[in-house]
Design a protein around this motif. Structure first.
Motif, short mmCIF file in Angstrom:
data_model
loop_
_atom_site.label_atom_id
_atom_site.label_comp_id
_atom_site.label_asym_id
_atom_site.label_seq_id
_atom_site.Cartn_x
_atom_site.Cartn_y
_atom_site.Cartn_z
N VAL A 61 -1.69 18.36 -13.87
CA VAL A 61 -1.12 17.31 -12.58
C VAL A 61 -2.10 17.08 -11.45
CG1 VAL A 61 0.92 17.53 -11.62
CG2 VAL A 61 0.68 17.67 -14.09
N ALA A 62 -2.40 18.77 -11.50
CA ALA A 62 -3.17 18.77 -9.88
C ALA A 62 -4.17 18.16 -9.74
CB ALA A 62 -3.31 20.31 -9.06
N LEU A 63 -4.85 17.87 -10.02
CA LEU A 63 -6.06 17.02 -10.56
C LEU A 63 -5.32 15.49 -10.11
CD1 LEU A 63 -8.51 18.65 -13.51
CD2 LEU A 63 -8.91 18.58 -10.56
N GLY A 64 -4.82 14.94 -10.92
CA GLY A 64 -4.17 13.97 -11.26
C GLY A 64 -3.84 12.87 -9.44
N GLY A 65 -3.09 14.51 -8.97
CA GLY A 65 -2.27 14.53 -7.37
C GLY A 65 -3.51 14.12 -6.53
N THR A 66 -4.35 15.02 -7.38
CA THR A 66 -5.53 15.15 -6.13
C THR A 66 -6.43 14.84 -5.76
OG1 THR A 66 -5.16 17.98 -5.62
CG2 THR A 66 -7.10 16.35 -4.64
N ALA A 90 -6.13 5.53 -0.01
CA ALA A 90 -6.45 4.14 0.56
C ALA A 90 -6.76 2.96 -0.29
CB ALA A 90 -7.42 4.20 2.37
N GLU A 91 -7.25 2.95 -1.13
CA GLU A 91 -8.01 2.32 -2.46
C GLU A 91 -7.13 1.76 -3.12
OE1 GLU A 91 -11.02 1.18 -1.81
OE2 GLU A 91 -10.98 3.00 0.31
N VAL A 92 -6.13 2.71 -3.42
CA VAL A 92 -4.74 2.61 -4.18
C VAL A 92 -3.78 1.65 -3.76
CG1 VAL A 92 -3.04 3.12 -6.00
CG2 VAL A 92 -5.35 4.46 -5.54
N THR A 93 -2.94 0.20 -4.23
CA THR A 93 -2.71 -0.65 -3.90
C THR A 93 -1.20 -0.91 -4.71
OG1 THR A 93 -3.63 -2.77 -5.10
CG2 THR A 93 -5.06 -2.21 -3.70
N GLY A 94 -0.54 0.24 -5.70
CA GLY A 94 0.35 0.16 -6.27
C GLY A 94 0.57 1.72 -7.42
N VAL A 95 1.71 1.47 -7.18
CA VAL A 95 2.12 2.36 -7.91
C VAL A 95 1.51 2.90 -9.77
CG1 VAL A 95 4.49 3.76 -9.74
CG2 VAL A 95 4.65 2.56 -7.28
N TYR A 96 1.22 1.85 -10.23
CA TYR A 96 0.39 1.45 -11.31
C TYR A 96 -0.55 2.69 -11.20
CZ TYR A 96 4.07 -1.15 -13.92
OH TYR A 96 5.57 -1.42 -14.05
N MET A 144 1.41 -0.88 0.57
CA MET A 144 -0.22 0.17 -0.12
C MET A 144 1.14 1.53 0.36
SD MET A 144 -2.90 1.24 2.79
CE MET A 144 -4.44 1.37 2.30
N LEU A 145 0.78 1.98 -1.12
CA LEU A 145 1.69 3.60 -1.04
C LEU A 145 0.44 4.74 0.00
CD1 LEU A 145 0.86 4.08 -4.67
CD2 LEU A 145 2.95 3.25 -3.19
N THR A 146 2.17 4.98 0.52
CA THR A 146 1.71 6.56 1.30
C THR A 146 0.65 7.82 0.76
OG1 THR A 146 3.44 7.87 1.42
CG2 THR A 146 3.44 5.45 3.02
N TRP A 147 0.25 8.53 0.97
CA TRP A 147 -0.51 9.43 0.63
C TRP A 147 0.60 10.19 -0.30
CZ3 TRP A 147 0.18 14.78 0.95
CH2 TRP A 147 0.79 14.92 2.75
N VAL A 148 1.51 10.63 -0.04
CA VAL A 148 2.73 10.79 -1.00
C VAL A 148 3.12 10.58 -1.80
CG1 VAL A 148 5.11 12.59 -0.53
CG2 VAL A 148 3.32 12.27 1.74
N GLU A 149 3.33 9.27 -1.77
CA GLU A 149 3.56 8.38 -2.67
C GLU A 149 2.35 8.66 -4.07
OE1 GLU A 149 6.75 5.64 -0.63
OE2 GLU A 149 4.02 4.75 -0.19
N ALA A 150 1.27 8.15 -3.10
CA ALA A 150 0.13 8.47 -4.10
C ALA A 150 0.05 9.49 -4.76
CB ALA A 150 -0.94 7.89 -3.19
N ALA A 151 0.10 10.64 -4.19
CA ALA A 151 -0.09 11.74 -4.81
C ALA A 151 1.14 11.83 -5.84
CB ALA A 151 0.11 12.82 -3.73
N ALA A 152 1.98 11.44 -5.72
CA ALA A 152 3.29 11.39 -6.37
C ALA A 152 3.20 11.25 -7.90
CB ALA A 152 4.73 11.80 -5.90
N CYS A 153 2.42 9.81 -7.63
CA CYS A 153 2.34 9.07 -8.87
C CYS A 153 1.08 9.07 -9.68
CB CYS A 153 1.87 7.35 -8.37
SG CYS A 153 3.77 6.56 -7.59
N GLY A 154 -0.21 9.62 -8.83
CA GLY A 154 -1.73 10.29 -9.84
C GLY A 154 -0.72 11.78 -10.36
N ALA A 155 0.20 12.39 -9.82
CA ALA A 155 0.59 13.83 -10.07
C ALA A 155 1.17 13.51 -11.43
CB ALA A 155 1.34 14.89 -9.55
N GLY A 156 1.66 12.25 -11.60
CA GLY A 156 3.08 11.48 -13.01
C GLY A 156 2.03 10.99 -13.98
N GLY A 157 0.73 10.17 -13.31
CA GLY A 157 -0.08 9.86 -14.32
C GLY A 157 -1.14 11.58 -15.73
N GLY A 158 -0.87 12.73 -14.47
CA GLY A 158 -2.11 13.79 -14.92
C GLY A 158 -1.03 13.85 -16.23
N LEU A 159 0.48 14.27 -15.58
CA LEU A 159 1.56 14.25 -16.62
C LEU A 159 1.74 13.96 -17.43
CD1 LEU A 159 4.26 16.95 -16.50
CD2 LEU A 159 5.31 15.29 -15.89
#
Length: 140
Positions: free
Chosen positions: A64-69, A76-82, A1-16
């Protein structure tokens, strides 16, 4: 499970990533228009007809902001980087869907208009309150 910081960074990367794909599509359209203009010996199109730096930069920033947010909200629902990258990439559609969601109580109650009246169409009823007779029943 990712921390909220890791999840936000990966989500921002997805938006990018999504923004990079959109920008590539615009640049590819510009390239093809230039090739067609060269083949026809016409005037070459300018890049500013396909890319608007100010508007595109603001759109990228918000994506990017929406992805991170979105990934932060769902960490808590996201189980991995992908999964976090996918949440970030689909953030605008995902957040719009969450905004349209109704609660279970609203779904069971049905649409309500002002004063608690149903806002949808009310089925017609016959003189005794039952359903109206069908055409076949009235002809026979």
């Amino acid at each position: 499970m990712l921390t909220w910081v890791e999840a936000a960074a990966c989500g921002a990367g997805g938006g990018l990533i999504v923004e990079a794909v959109v920008t590539f599509g615009r640049l590819n359209a510009w390239q093809q228009a230039r090739h067609m203009a060269r083949a026809a010996a016409g005037e070459l199109p300018r890049i500013d007809a396909y890319v608007d730096p100010l508007a595109d930069s603001l759109a990228a920033l918000f994506r990017v902001a929406l992805g991170g947010t979105a990934a932060w909200l769902l960490h808590a629902e996201v189980t991995g980087v992908y999964a976090a990258v996918t949440v970030g990439a689909s953030a605008p559609a995902l957040l719009a869907q969450v905004g349209r969601a109704t609660s279970a109580a609203d779904a069971l109650r049905g649409p309500q208009g002002p004063g608690g009246e149903p806002s949808g169409p009310v089925p017609p009823s016959g003189p005794q309150g039952g359903p109206l007779p069908t055409r076949e029943e009235t002809v026979s």
